[in-house]
Design an enzyme around this catalytic site. Structure first.
Site, PDB file in Angstrom:
ATOM      1  N   GLN A 184       0.795  -1.238   0.144  1.00  0.00           N
ATOM      2  CA  GLN A 184       0.129   0.190   0.169  1.00  0.00           C
ATOM      3  C   GLN A 184       1.010   1.480   0.117  1.00  0.00           C
ATOM      4  OE1 GLN A 184      -3.970  -0.272   2.570  1.00  0.00           O
ATOM      5  NE2 GLN A 184      -2.388  -1.499   3.140  1.00  0.00           N
ATOM      6  N   TYR A 194       2.736  -9.743  16.073  1.00  0.00           N
ATOM      7  CA  TYR A 194       2.885  -8.509  14.683  1.00  0.00           C
ATOM      8  C   TYR A 194       3.742  -7.346  15.561  1.00  0.00           C
ATOM      9  CZ  TYR A 194       1.576  -4.595  11.612  1.00  0.00           C
ATOM     10  OH  TYR A 194       1.741  -3.224  11.539  1.00  0.00           O
ATOM     11  N   THR A 237       5.126   0.416  13.779  1.00  0.00           N
ATOM     12  CA  THR A 237       3.370   1.046  13.780  1.00  0.00           C
ATOM     13  C   THR A 237       2.999   0.856  15.599  1.00  0.00           C
ATOM     14  OG1 THR A 237       1.239  -1.133  14.299  1.00  0.00           O
ATOM     15  CG2 THR A 237       3.798  -1.923  14.351  1.00  0.00           C
ATOM     16  N   ASP A 238       1.297   1.172  15.881  1.00  0.00           N
ATOM     17  CA  ASP A 238       0.473   1.120  16.921  1.00  0.00           C
ATOM     18  C   ASP A 238       0.801   0.156  17.501  1.00  0.00           C
ATOM     19  OD1 ASP A 238      -1.161   0.955  15.251  1.00  0.00           O
ATOM     20  OD2 ASP A 238      -2.589   1.342  16.284  1.00  0.00           O
ATOM     21  N   LYS A 288       7.663  -5.894  15.041  1.00  0.00           N
ATOM     22  CA  LYS A 288       8.116  -4.534  14.304  1.00  0.00           C
ATOM     23  C   LYS A 288       8.993  -3.943  15.797  1.00  0.00           C
ATOM     24  CE  LYS A 288       6.415  -2.872  11.825  1.00  0.00           C
ATOM     25  NZ  LYS A 288       6.966  -2.730   9.895  1.00  0.00           N
ATOM     26  N   ALA A 327       7.110  -5.346   4.719  1.00  0.00           N
ATOM     27  CA  ALA A 327       6.702  -5.686   6.752  1.00  0.00           C
ATOM     28  C   ALA A 327       5.978  -7.089   5.861  1.00  0.00           C
ATOM     29  CB  ALA A 327       5.970  -4.568   7.129  1.00  0.00           C
TER      30      ALA A 327
END
Ligand SMILES: NC(=O)c1ccc[n+]([C@@H]2O[C@H](COP(=O)([O-])OP(=O)(O)OC[C@H]3O[C@@H](n4cnc5c(N)ncnc54)[C@H](OP(=O)(O)O)[C@@H]3O)[C@@H](O)[C@H]2O)c1
Length: 285
Positions: free
Chosen positions: A11, A126, A102-103, A130, A61
């Site tokens: 994306q 995940y 990432t959050d 990260k 990722a």
């Protein structure tokens, strides 16, 4: 500047590719996993030397959050080990790294927008991989810029917006979680922000972790309603709680990111989530 963009079919990578023609002063190398497997340290080292890479934007990722619970090694190799490989290649070649995180490094138990210095405590494989990627980068390349983002969608790839558009056409009604709160991020906005940094020496000289999402706050339920309404659809959507939709990976309840540091450091205005969503949904429709 010679810029390597990994994950070019994803994306974010696709959105950067779309904007790249407006940045003719740079020489972009867009790579997919078939062109350059970032878990292959030798291939990465060769690529950096051969192409004289000066900036790497890592959009690659392992992003299958639920699948990662049963594919821990695969997620670790891409999200953690390969982040370290890219950081080392940058260090050896005197290149800069902009990495995306990432959050999901947070547990979501604080009910206020999270700042970069807040304590991390990932709930999922995940998120853990990260976070380990962030640590490996900071260890090998302290000059790196790490951008934590959240709830990414785009006209490219598979994402929540496309799923809601499809389900609104297929199902008589939808049930969507309303007790997970965050902020959507249009990948096109993140791509523009990354190119803004890449095109200014003063910005590129910054280092550390920064938070970037669109502005505002919503639940997945509000997000789904907005997608439906912008698309002019009328499928009823009902709010449900997280326990009513069990998933292999646990997700943070509240992961709104505070973007003050990003906005001040990079002198940047971030669009409101619904404004960007309107642009994306109109393109999709
Ligand atoms: N999506 C979200 O909601 C979200 C939320 C927060 C943070 N993020 C972060 O934002 C960044 C961009 O996400 P995205 O949504 O654009 O991801 P995406 O659409 O899933 O794209 C990731 C890309 O990574 C590539 N990749 C996977 N393994 C690779 C390898 N070994 N070598 C080279 N490339 C590899 C894949 O390439 P191929 O297709 O060529 O295999 C894929 O196109 C990621 O760091 C992600 O963790 C995403």
């Amino acid at each position: 500047m010679n810029i390597l963009v990994t994950g070019a079919n994803g994306q974010l990578g696709s959105e950067i590719k779309l904007l790249a023609s407006s940045f003719a002063m740079h020489n972009f190398f867009f790579t997919t996993s078939a062109d350059l497997d970032i878990t292959d340290a030798a291939a990465v080292a060769t690529f950096f030397t051969a192409k004289h890479i000066q900036l790497c934007v890592n959009c690659a990722a392992y992003t299958a959050v639920d699948k990662a619970e049963s594919e821990k090694d695969a997620a670790y190799n891409v999200n953690a080990a390969a982040a370290g490989i890219l950081a080392k290649a940058c260090a050896v070649n005197g290149a800069k790294l902009i990495h995306v995180s990432t959050d999901f490094v947070f547990d979501g138990n604080l009910a206020r927008p999270l700042v970069e210095a807040d304590v991390t405590n990932p709930l999922s494989v995940y998120g853990s991989t990260k976070l380990e990627g962030e640590k490996q980068i900071q260890q090998h390349l302290p000059s790196a810029i790490i951008l934590r983002t959240a709830w990414v969608y785009s006209t490219f790839g598979n994402n929540f917006v496309k799923t809601i558009l499809r389900l609104c056409k297929e199902k008589p009604q939808l049930n969507i979680i309303y007790d997970q709160i965050g902020t959507p991020t249009y990948a096109g906005d993140l791509a523009a922000a990354i190119l803004h940094i890449a095109s200014n020496e003063k910005h590129l000289a910054q280092q550390g972790v920064f938070h970037f999402t669109n502005e505002g706050v919503c639940s997945w339920y509000d997000f789904a309603i907005a997608v439906r309404d912008i698309a002019g659809l009328h499928t009823p959507i009902f709010p449900i709680e997280t326990y009513q939709y069990p998933t292999p990976a646990a997700r943070p309840k509240f992961s709104v990111l505070n973007k003050k540091l990003f906005k001040e450091t990079f002198a940047y205005e971030i669009p409101y989530w619904r404004t960007s969503l309107e642009q994306c949904v109109k393109q999709l429709c």
